[in-house]
Enzyme design. Structure first.
Site, PDB file in Angstrom:
ATOM      1  CG  ASP A  58      -1.853   1.182   1.235  1.00  0.00           C
ATOM      2  OD1 ASP A  58      -2.983   1.135   0.615  1.00  0.00           O
ATOM      3  OD2 ASP A  58      -1.631   2.174   1.621  1.00  0.00           O
ATOM      4  CE1 TYR A  63       1.241   7.904   2.380  1.00  0.00           C
ATOM      5  CE2 TYR A  63       1.509   5.732   1.831  1.00  0.00           C
ATOM      6  CZ  TYR A  63       0.600   6.565   2.451  1.00  0.00           C
ATOM      7  OH  TYR A  63      -0.511   6.268   3.021  1.00  0.00           O
ATOM      8  CE  LYS A  88      -3.390   4.893   0.337  1.00  0.00           C
ATOM      9  NZ  LYS A  88      -2.219   4.577   0.947  1.00  0.00           N
ATOM     10  CG  HIS A 121      -4.260   9.935   0.214  1.00  0.00           C
ATOM     11  ND1 HIS A 121      -2.982   9.961  -0.396  1.00  0.00           N
ATOM     12  CD2 HIS A 121      -4.124   9.499   1.473  1.00  0.00           C
ATOM     13  CE1 HIS A 121      -2.223   9.430   0.854  1.00  0.00           C
ATOM     14  NE2 HIS A 121      -2.979   8.960   1.961  1.00  0.00           N
TER      15      HIS A 121
HETATM   16  N1  LIG Z   1      -5.142   6.347   3.567  1.00  0.00           N
HETATM   17  C1  LIG Z   1      -4.342   7.236   4.415  1.00  0.00           C
HETATM   18  O1  LIG Z   1      -4.887   8.263   4.530  1.00  0.00           O
HETATM   19  C2  LIG Z   1      -3.243   6.572   5.325  1.00  0.00           C
HETATM   20  C3  LIG Z   1      -2.975   7.249   6.560  1.00  0.00           C
HETATM   21  C4  LIG Z   1      -2.251   6.607   7.108  1.00  0.00           C
HETATM   22  C5  LIG Z   1      -1.643   5.290   7.060  1.00  0.00           C
HETATM   23  N2  LIG Z   1      -1.849   4.544   5.574  1.00  0.00           N
HETATM   24  C6  LIG Z   1      -1.351   3.456   5.131  1.00  0.00           C
HETATM   25  O2  LIG Z   1      -1.577   2.423   6.287  1.00  0.00           O
HETATM   26  C7  LIG Z   1      -0.170   2.043   6.804  1.00  0.00           C
HETATM   27  C8  LIG Z   1       0.110   1.894   8.121  1.00  0.00           C
HETATM   28  O3  LIG Z   1      -0.123   2.842   8.923  1.00  0.00           O
HETATM   29  P1  LIG Z   1       0.998   3.783   9.741  1.00  0.00           P
HETATM   30  O4  LIG Z   1       2.042   3.677   8.788  1.00  0.00           O
HETATM   31  O5  LIG Z   1       0.396   5.221   9.818  1.00  0.00           O
HETATM   32  O6  LIG Z   1       1.180   3.192  10.958  1.00  0.00           O
HETATM   33  P2  LIG Z   1       1.205   1.811  11.737  1.00  0.00           P
HETATM   34  O7  LIG Z   1       1.054   0.608  10.767  1.00  0.00           O
HETATM   35  O8  LIG Z   1      -0.182   1.839  12.644  1.00  0.00           O
HETATM   36  O9  LIG Z   1       2.175   1.890  12.773  1.00  0.00           O
HETATM   37  C9  LIG Z   1       3.561   2.142  12.013  1.00  0.00           C
HETATM   38  C10 LIG Z   1       4.730   2.088  13.140  1.00  0.00           C
HETATM   39  O10 LIG Z   1       4.672   1.060  13.997  1.00  0.00           O
HETATM   40  C11 LIG Z   1       5.863   0.668  14.157  1.00  0.00           C
HETATM   41  N3  LIG Z   1       5.994  -0.880  14.025  1.00  0.00           N
HETATM   42  C12 LIG Z   1       5.597  -1.679  13.218  1.00  0.00           C
HETATM   43  N4  LIG Z   1       5.594  -3.008  13.313  1.00  0.00           N
HETATM   44  C13 LIG Z   1       6.046  -2.754  14.650  1.00  0.00           C
HETATM   45  C14 LIG Z   1       6.131  -4.229  15.751  1.00  0.00           C
HETATM   46  N5  LIG Z   1       6.216  -5.492  15.193  1.00  0.00           N
HETATM   47  N6  LIG Z   1       6.791  -3.588  16.833  1.00  0.00           N
HETATM   48  C15 LIG Z   1       6.839  -2.466  17.136  1.00  0.00           C
HETATM   49  N7  LIG Z   1       6.590  -1.283  16.489  1.00  0.00           N
HETATM   50  C16 LIG Z   1       6.306  -1.669  15.107  1.00  0.00           C
HETATM   51  C17 LIG Z   1       6.745   1.094  12.844  1.00  0.00           C
HETATM   52  O11 LIG Z   1       8.265   1.410  13.034  1.00  0.00           O
HETATM   53  P3  LIG Z   1       9.222   0.726  12.228  1.00  0.00           P
HETATM   54  O12 LIG Z   1       9.002   1.047  10.634  1.00  0.00           O
HETATM   55  O13 LIG Z   1      10.508   1.552  12.809  1.00  0.00           O
HETATM   56  O14 LIG Z   1       9.441  -0.824  12.347  1.00  0.00           O
HETATM   57  C18 LIG Z   1       6.071   2.654  12.651  1.00  0.00           C
HETATM   58  O15 LIG Z   1       6.755   3.336  13.718  1.00  0.00           O
HETATM   59  C19 LIG Z   1       0.699   3.133   6.097  1.00  0.00           C
HETATM   60  O16 LIG Z   1       2.149   2.924   5.832  1.00  0.00           O
HETATM   61  C20 LIG Z   1      -0.121   3.438   4.793  1.00  0.00           C
HETATM   62  O17 LIG Z   1       0.290   2.301   3.893  1.00  0.00           O
HETATM   63  C21 LIG Z   1      -2.898   5.169   5.002  1.00  0.00           C
END
Ligand SMILES: NC(=O)c1ccc[n+]([C@@H]2O[C@H](COP(=O)([O-])OP(=O)(O)OC[C@H]3O[C@@H](n4cnc5c(N)ncnc54)[C@H](OP(=O)(O)O)[C@@H]3O)[C@@H](O)[C@H]2O)c1
Length: 286
Positions: A58, A63, A88, A121
């Protein structure tokens, strides 16, 4: 609340899929690459994920790492059709022709013939219905195999349902135990209209990983709190998008198919709702 779709077989691995309204299937676990730095870090995260069985990435134009996603995909040695790629349309690119142009830029950056899922998005007011007409054109031509929206709350979705020629296949919103009940209305509305719900920021961007009730449930299963949050999302029939740039965490986050949270544990987690928003808040967006 009635947020569950029809019962189906529980997924047994990250490449297991859920059906989309257009007959396609989407892998239940995706690697997110928001804030995954452009260059080798993202390329290696993508290949690490594909190596351990993820089949879904994704990304988004904003990004700045679509080219690296494409690079990682090619490095993996997998065929293009084995991997589901979402990207997106950014806010600034709304409008009919600008959507078509932005899609083409994303397609070139990714270096792919088609995009599996193209999402709006953010629901930019005033212009988003015109944008949706361009999304429908991309679907009609097959350049995007599926189209959808992100950050659409119930009022955004109702407007689109009234005007769309093709309904979205997906609504991607922030979801975790910390906001699931608060978002029951949009989850229900999406599902009633055959729109699959994806959970972004399922790990709360790391903010709640030490929350005591979550830690207790994780200890019971001898799992990490991140694994419990991903498992929780899967048991709610959500497609879950978790981000990490670390190969060990990417692997751990996919190692969630051999344990089950009990109904009581699911209820305990659901009760953690505090209307958490870790990034954008679309609930008040016009
Ligand atoms: N459509 C939208 O508006 C929107 C908005 C936000 C996100 N998204 C999508 O959703 C995806 C996920 O959301 P997100 O990136 O906001 O946050 P998330 O997946 O909720 O959290 C990511 C954070 O958690 C850490 N992490 C990951 N696995 C871990 C583990 N096993 N143990 C401890 N910490 C861990 C990562 O650090 P490290 O990388 O340092 O491991 C990072 O700091 C995004 O990457 C994106 O593709 C979409």
């Amino acid at each position: 609340m009635s947020t569950s779709p029809e019962p189906h077989r529980a997924p047994t691995g990250p490449s297991d899929t859920l059906p989309l309204r257009n007959g396609m299937h989407i892998p239940v676990l995706g690697l997110g690459v928001f804030r995954s730095p452009a260059g080798r870090v993202t390329q290696q995260a993508v290949t690490a994920a594909l190596d351990v069985g993820y089949r879904h990435i994704d990304t988004a134009a904003i990004y700045g790492n679509e080219a690296d996603v494409g690079h990682g995909l090619r490095d993996s040695g997998l065929d293009r059709d084995q991997v589901f790629i979402t990207t997106k349309l950014w806010k600034a690119d709304h409008g009919y022709q600008s959507t078509l142009d932005a899609f083409e830029r994303s397609r070139r950056q990714l270096s792919v013939d088609h995009i599996d899922l193209y999402l709006i998005h953010w629901p930019v007011p005033g212009i988003r219905l015109e944008t949706w007409r361009a999304m429908e054109h991309l679907l009609d031509t097959g350049a995007a195999r599926a189209i959808g929206v992100s950050n659409y709350m119930a009022h955004h979705l109702e407007e689109l349902l009234d005007h769309a020629r093709h309904l979205p296949s997906v609504n991607q919103i922030e979801l975790s135990p910390y906001n699931y009940r608060s978002r029951a209305d949009v989850i229900d509305l999406s599902r009633k209209n055959g729109i699959l719900v994806e959970a972004y920021s399922p790990l709360t961007k790391g903010r709640k990983l030490d929350d005591p009730p979550l830690v207790r449930i994780a200890a019971t299963h001898q799992r990490s709190t991140a694994q419990v949050l991903i498992r929780w999302a899967l048991q709610h029939d959500l497609v879950v998008l978790a981000k990490s740039t670390h190969a060990d965490r990417i692997a751990d986050n996919a190692d969630v198919f051999d344990f089950t949270l009990t109904d009581t544990e699911m209820e305990t987690l659901d009760a953690l709702d505090e209307n958490l928003v870790t990034g954008w808040d679309p609930t008040t967006a016009p």
